[in-house]
Design a protein around this motif. Structure first.
Motif, PDB file in Angstrom:
ATOM      1  N   LEU A  49     -40.558  -3.818 -20.606  1.00 55.44           N
ATOM      2  CA  LEU A  49     -39.416  -3.344 -19.819  1.00 55.44           C
ATOM      3  C   LEU A  49     -39.279  -1.824 -19.839  1.00 55.44           C
ATOM      4  CD1 LEU A  49     -36.701  -6.035 -20.666  1.00 55.44           C
ATOM      5  CD2 LEU A  49     -38.154  -5.868 -18.647  1.00 55.44           C
ATOM      6  N   GLY A  50     -40.035  -1.170 -20.718  1.00 58.22           N
ATOM      7  CA  GLY A  50     -40.047   0.289 -20.730  1.00 58.22           C
ATOM      8  C   GLY A  50     -41.314   0.870 -20.149  1.00 58.22           C
ATOM      9  N   SER A  51     -42.095   0.029 -19.467  1.00 58.74           N
ATOM     10  CA  SER A  51     -43.374   0.467 -18.910  1.00 58.74           C
ATOM     11  C   SER A  51     -43.175   1.531 -17.824  1.00 58.74           C
ATOM     12  CB  SER A  51     -44.120  -0.731 -18.317  1.00 58.74           C
ATOM     13  OG  SER A  51     -45.257  -0.316 -17.593  1.00 58.74           O
ATOM     14  N   PRO A  52     -44.053   2.526 -17.764  1.00 60.12           N
ATOM     15  CA  PRO A  52     -43.978   3.542 -16.689  1.00 60.12           C
ATOM     16  C   PRO A  52     -44.237   2.954 -15.313  1.00 60.12           C
ATOM     17  CG  PRO A  52     -45.973   3.813 -17.996  1.00 60.12           C
ATOM     18  CD  PRO A  52     -45.125   2.828 -18.720  1.00 60.12           C
ATOM     19  N   CYS A  53     -44.767   1.725 -15.261  1.00 58.54           N
ATOM     20  CA  CYS A  53     -44.980   1.071 -13.959  1.00 58.54           C
ATOM     21  C   CYS A  53     -43.659   0.693 -13.295  1.00 58.54           C
ATOM     22  CB  CYS A  53     -45.841  -0.177 -14.125  1.00 58.54           C
ATOM     23  SG  CYS A  53     -47.534   0.150 -14.670  1.00 58.54           S
ATOM     24  N   LEU A  54     -42.594   0.579 -14.085  1.00 66.09           N
ATOM     25  CA  LEU A  54     -41.290   0.228 -13.529  1.00 66.09           C
ATOM     26  C   LEU A  54     -40.546   1.503 -13.158  1.00 66.09           C
ATOM     27  CD1 LEU A  54     -40.225  -2.615 -16.008  1.00 66.09           C
ATOM     28  CD2 LEU A  54     -41.285  -2.838 -13.757  1.00 66.09           C
ATOM     29  N   TRP A  74     -34.531   0.243 -14.898  1.00 63.60           N
ATOM     30  CA  TRP A  74     -35.278  -0.106 -16.111  1.00 63.60           C
ATOM     31  C   TRP A  74     -35.483   1.067 -17.055  1.00 63.60           C
ATOM     32  CZ3 TRP A  74     -35.015  -5.066 -16.197  1.00 63.60           C
ATOM     33  CH2 TRP A  74     -34.981  -5.759 -14.985  1.00 63.60           C
ATOM     34  N   GLN A  75     -35.541   2.283 -16.539  1.00 61.35           N
ATOM     35  CA  GLN A  75     -35.747   3.452 -17.393  1.00 61.35           C
ATOM     36  C   GLN A  75     -34.432   4.062 -17.880  1.00 61.35           C
ATOM     37  OE1 GLN A  75     -38.743   4.122 -18.322  1.00 61.35           O
ATOM     38  NE2 GLN A  75     -39.820   2.808 -16.881  1.00 61.35           N
ATOM     39  N   LYS A  76     -33.298   3.518 -17.429  1.00 66.97           N
ATOM     40  CA  LYS A  76     -32.005   4.109 -17.762  1.00 66.97           C
ATOM     41  C   LYS A  76     -31.283   3.387 -18.902  1.00 66.97           C
ATOM     42  CE  LYS A  76     -31.409   5.522 -12.943  1.00 66.97           C
ATOM     43  NZ  LYS A  76     -30.578   5.395 -11.711  1.00 66.97           N
ATOM     44  N   LEU A  77     -31.741   2.185 -19.237  1.00 65.07           N
ATOM     45  CA  LEU A  77     -31.074   1.388 -20.261  1.00 65.07           C
ATOM     46  C   LEU A  77     -32.131   0.606 -21.039  1.00 65.07           C
ATOM     47  CD1 LEU A  77     -28.255   0.269 -21.310  1.00 65.07           C
ATOM     48  CD2 LEU A  77     -28.612  -1.616 -19.717  1.00 65.07           C
ATOM     49  N   PRO A  78     -32.007   0.523 -22.356  1.00 66.67           N
ATOM     50  CA  PRO A  78     -32.957  -0.299 -23.138  1.00 66.67           C
ATOM     51  C   PRO A  78     -32.702  -1.785 -22.901  1.00 66.67           C
ATOM     52  CG  PRO A  78     -31.262   0.603 -24.574  1.00 66.67           C
ATOM     53  CD  PRO A  78     -31.054   1.233 -23.228  1.00 66.67           C
ATOM     54  N   PHE A  79     -33.238  -2.273 -21.787  1.00 68.03           N
ATOM     55  CA  PHE A  79     -32.938  -3.628 -21.346  1.00 68.03           C
ATOM     56  C   PHE A  79     -33.419  -4.699 -22.317  1.00 68.03           C
ATOM     57  CE2 PHE A  79     -31.758  -1.939 -17.258  1.00 68.03           C
ATOM     58  CZ  PHE A  79     -30.856  -2.875 -16.774  1.00 68.03           C
ATOM     59  N   ALA A  80     -34.494  -4.435 -23.061  1.00 63.68           N
ATOM     60  CA  ALA A  80     -34.999  -5.448 -23.993  1.00 63.68           C
ATOM     61  C   ALA A  80     -33.941  -5.782 -25.041  1.00 63.68           C
ATOM     62  CB  ALA A  80     -36.280  -4.961 -24.653  1.00 63.68           C
ATOM     63  N   GLY A  81     -33.369  -4.740 -25.650  1.00 71.64           N
ATOM     64  CA  GLY A  81     -32.313  -4.977 -26.631  1.00 71.64           C
ATOM     65  C   GLY A  81     -31.069  -5.580 -26.010  1.00 71.64           C
ATOM     66  N   PHE A  82     -30.749  -5.149 -24.780  1.00 70.30           N
ATOM     67  CA  PHE A  82     -29.577  -5.656 -24.082  1.00 70.30           C
ATOM     68  C   PHE A  82     -29.722  -7.150 -23.772  1.00 70.30           C
ATOM     69  CE2 PHE A  82     -27.269  -6.281 -19.986  1.00 70.30           C
ATOM     70  CZ  PHE A  82     -25.986  -6.044 -20.449  1.00 70.30           C
TER      71      PHE A  82
END
Length: 359
Positions: free
Chosen positions: A106-111, A116-124
């Motif tokens: 979810l933090g991949s540069p492909c996104l 996806w780059q504005k919030l740590p979605f995995a932890g969320f």
């Protein structure tokens, strides 16, 4: 119980079909695989299917078969220790293996598009999944306990008139107190039976919620193995998953034994657990030629599901497995048993964490 099994089957099919969304629409370049060897990789995948299937089935069966072995019965110290070790494996799987992978995807540069780059979605997502598991856990437990209490009250209303008449008839005699004692004993026995049934309901909810969480992450990790064309990647992953499924099966099998399901339900739950990862590997093999793990759809789908699985397993390991046993009066009243359980827990987490070095 049948409804829960249908829900588990639906979840399995839904999770299995989601990766097909990632076959196309790739914005990012496909990562070059230096050790790509489809022939060798396929052989290892086939070995993985049978190895993981056998280890899962054996791990899940050990607690059930252990009921015939005095040392492995649910009321023994060894059973508590093995269950703590298995809970440690599940906990390390969530924190060390699954959650970091979710952060990576979810933090991949492909996104580049979207939030996806504005919030740590995995932890969320993991947090929301843990909260959702708590909600399901408490609502299901409360529902079944209220239903049992209602049924018990209905039975009590039917039996009370005759019993009341018997007590009243002897209340005027000198032995009224003596005849009242059986009523007190019966009341105490009824309370004990209610507590036992509430504990049984709790174990049944725990085993079913745990299995649903396992289904999600097992299919995902199985597909990751099946979609890979690198023997160097597959070989350590095969060993790690075999070890992981074996001890995760022991943890789930222990919960199933404590839930005292009927044989048909036990076999069905064991089959679901044993087949999910091999099915994931088979799906991965089927889509490996067209699958692109760097496509935005693949990253989002796998990242969200992996994070959710991590949250579910974190909650189940800490609350429903470890806290349930560590707060057991038997454990609390024995310093020796507390030490044994803590050592078993740390050993399970350590061994599973070490596997992250290779897989």
């Amino acid at each position: 119980m049948a409804a829960d099994l249908k829900l588990a089957a639906f979840c399995l099919l839904a999770v299995a079909s989601l990766p097909l969304l990632a076959v196309a629409d790739c914005e990012c370049s496909v990562s070059a695989d230096e050790d790509s060897d489809k022939s060798r990789a396929l052989k290892l995948k086939i070995i993985a299917i049978f190895s993981i299937l056998v280890s899962s089935a054996v791990g899940c069966a050990i607690p059930s078969l252990g009921r015939k072995i005095p040392a492995l019965r649910p009321d023994t110290d060894l059973f508590f220790a093995v269950k703590a070790f298995a809970a440690g494996v599940i906990l390390a799987t969530a924190f060390v293996h699954i959650l970091p992978d979710a952060f990576e995807k979810l933090g991949s540069p492909c996104l580049v598009d979207g939030p996806w780059q504005k919030l740590p979605f995995a932890g969320f997502v993991a947090m929301l999944a843990a909260i959702a598991t708590l909600v399901v856990d408490t609502i299901a437990t409360g529902y079944f306990q209220r239903a049992h209490a209602k049924n018990a009250a209905a039975v009590g209303d039917v039996e009370t008139p005759g019993h009341h008449h018997h007590v009243h008839a002897h209340a005027h005699g000198d032995h009224g107190h003596n005849h009242g004692m059986p009523a007190l004993i019966a009341s105490s026995s009824s309370t004990s039976n209610t507590d036992d049934h509430a504990q049984l309901i709790r174990h049944r909810v725990i085993s079913q919620v745990l299995e649903l969480g396992i289904i999600v992450h097992s299919v995902i990790i199985g597909m990751s193995l099946g979609a890979s064309e690198s023997p160097i990647t597959i070989r350590p992953l095969l060993v790690a998953l075999t070890f992981h499924q074996f001890f995760e099966g022991i943890g789930l099998g222990g919960c199933i034994v404590q839930a005292r399901f009927r044989l048909r339900s036990v076999v069905t739950m064991a089959l679901f657990f044993s087949l999910t990862t091999p099915v994931g590997v088979a799906i991965g093999i089927g889509i490996s030629s067209a699958y692109n793990e760097n496509s935005p759809r693949a990253l989002i789908t796998e990242g969200v599901l992996t994070a959710a699985a991590a949250g579910i397993l974190n909650y189940m390991a800490l609350v429903d497995l470890l806290a349930e046993d560590f707060m057991n009066p038997r454990v609390q009243n024995s310093g020796k048993l507390q030490v044994i359980l803590n050592v078993s827990l740390l050993l399970g987490t350590a061994l599973m964490s070490m596997l992250a070095i290779w897989a």
